[in-house]
Design a protein around this motif. Structure first.
Motif, PDB file in Angstrom:
ATOM      1  N   ASP A 280      -6.672   5.839  -0.988  1.00  0.00           N
ATOM      2  CA  ASP A 280      -6.144   3.967   0.135  1.00  0.00           C
ATOM      3  C   ASP A 280      -7.358   3.517  -1.206  1.00  0.00           C
ATOM      4  O   ASP A 280      -8.278   3.296  -0.666  1.00  0.00           O
ATOM      5  CB  ASP A 280      -7.777   4.795   1.073  1.00  0.00           C
TER       6      ASP A 280
ATOM      7  N   GLN B  95       5.621  -3.352  -3.989  1.00  0.00           N
ATOM      8  CA  GLN B  95       4.664  -4.409  -3.199  1.00  0.00           C
ATOM      9  C   GLN B  95       5.111  -5.238  -3.185  1.00  0.00           C
ATOM     10  O   GLN B  95       5.188  -6.129  -4.194  1.00  0.00           O
ATOM     11  CB  GLN B  95       3.510  -3.666  -4.106  1.00  0.00           C
TER      12      GLN B  95
ATOM     13  N   GLY C  22       1.389  -1.138   0.315  1.00  0.00           N
ATOM     14  CA  GLY C  22      -0.038  -0.643   0.263  1.00  0.00           C
ATOM     15  C   GLY C  22       0.567   1.172  -0.176  1.00  0.00           C
ATOM     16  O   GLY C  22       0.466   2.634  -0.132  1.00  0.00           O
TER      17      GLY C  22
ATOM     18  N   GLN D  79     -15.453   0.472  -2.540  1.00  0.00           N
ATOM     19  CA  GLN D  79     -14.711   0.367  -1.413  1.00  0.00           C
ATOM     20  C   GLN D  79     -15.147   0.938  -0.317  1.00  0.00           C
ATOM     21  O   GLN D  79     -16.099   1.549  -0.515  1.00  0.00           O
ATOM     22  CB  GLN D  79     -13.185   0.683  -1.712  1.00  0.00           C
TER      23      GLN D  79
ATOM     24  N   GLU E 178      -6.555  -0.698  -2.546  1.00  0.00           N
ATOM     25  CA  GLU E 178      -5.610  -1.066  -2.634  1.00  0.00           C
ATOM     26  C   GLU E 178      -4.141  -1.306  -3.021  1.00  0.00           C
ATOM     27  O   GLU E 178      -3.884  -0.932  -3.768  1.00  0.00           O
ATOM     28  CB  GLU E 178      -6.755  -2.955  -3.094  1.00  0.00           C
ATOM     29  N   ALA E 179      -4.044  -2.297  -2.758  1.00  0.00           N
ATOM     30  CA  ALA E 179      -2.221  -3.198  -3.524  1.00  0.00           C
ATOM     31  C   ALA E 179      -1.813  -3.104  -4.750  1.00  0.00           C
ATOM     32  O   ALA E 179      -0.910  -2.210  -5.004  1.00  0.00           O
ATOM     33  CB  ALA E 179      -1.158  -4.310  -2.072  1.00  0.00           C
ATOM     34  N   GLU E 180      -3.305  -3.415  -5.015  1.00  0.00           N
ATOM     35  CA  GLU E 180      -2.710  -4.206  -6.459  1.00  0.00           C
ATOM     36  C   GLU E 180      -2.940  -3.018  -7.513  1.00  0.00           C
ATOM     37  O   GLU E 180      -2.255  -2.742  -8.503  1.00  0.00           O
ATOM     38  CB  GLU E 180      -3.781  -5.477  -6.898  1.00  0.00           C
ATOM     39  N   ASP E 181      -4.642  -1.393  -6.767  1.00  0.00           N
ATOM     40  CA  ASP E 181      -4.584  -0.931  -7.682  1.00  0.00           C
ATOM     41  C   ASP E 181      -2.715   0.220  -7.373  1.00  0.00           C
ATOM     42  O   ASP E 181      -2.804   0.921  -8.847  1.00  0.00           O
ATOM     43  CB  ASP E 181      -6.123  -0.159  -6.909  1.00  0.00           C
TER      44      ASP E 181
END
Length: 216
Positions: free
Chosen positions: A174, A55, A18, A208, A176-179
């Motif tokens: 805020d 990441q 993140g 979300q 997601e990590a993949e985003d």
């Protein structure tokens, strides 16, 4: 592989889900784990003072965390130590890189051989976005802030250059990590802005959960 003369072939890696760093942007970090305290101390002894943000990437059937292929390296531009031994640092984004392989060794933190090629624009001047419609974007952003209970310094946002505005929001919002990874890997500022708009619109449609916070 041919490397830029001012960038090393091997760097310390800081996997942090993140946390997004982009070229010509700044990322403040609070360092407290012993292995990463050692990483910072070792980086400060080098001429380049680089840390590779990346990441984590879960690999099915593998113990521990893998790494995404693309990360972004930042130079330690600010450094302070607290009375209890923690570090407060700021990384200035230098360039994205591709992880070639992880290097085994005696350091408590991870290190990788990296390839800087393909990201030459990261080390040039600021990018622009010719198709950026700022008024419509800020209207959408305002809806997003209202929906999530966020507040912002609108005067600063309106005056910020295209790259600073888009990259800062990509880093701070805020997602997601993949985003975050998709925003990092965007090949141009325009593509990053289009990805950011898609993520904001998705969140407004209920993709979300709502949260509370403050963006300064």
């Amino acid at each position: 592989m041919k490397q830029p003369t001012d960038l090393p072939e091997m760097i310390a890696i800081f996997p942090l889900a993140g946390a997004l760093l982009l070229p010509r942007s700044r990322l403040p970090l609070h360092i407290f784990e012993p292995r990463y305290l050692q990483m910072i101390e070792d980086a400060l002894k080098t001429d380049h003072r680089l840390i590779g943000m990346v990441q984590p990437n879960a690999v099915p059937g593998r113990e521990g965390h893998g790494l995404h292929t693309i990360g972004c390296a930042g130079r330690i531009t600010q450094f302070s130590e607290t009375e209890d031994g923690r570090y407060m640092i700021t990384l200035g984004g230098i360039s994205r890189y591709r992880v070639q392989k992880e290097v085994e060794g005696f350091t408590p933190y991870r290190r990788c051989e990296v390839d800087w090629s393909g990201f030459e624009q990261d080390r040039r001047s600021e990018e622009s976005d010719a198709g950026f419609e700022r008024e419509g974007f800020l209207t959408l952003l305002g809806r997003y802030f209202d929906a999530r209970g966020l507040s912002a310094d609108w005067a600063t946002l309106k005056e910020a250059d295209d790259e600073l505005l888009i990259n800062s929001l990509s880093m701070m919002l805020d997602f997601e990590a993949e985003d975050k990874q998709a925003l990092l890997e965007a090949p141009s500022l325009q593509t990053r802005r289009e990805t950011l708009v898609t993520l904001i619109e998705y969140a407004l449609r209920g993709g979300q959960e709502e949260g509370k916070g403050m963006i300064q």
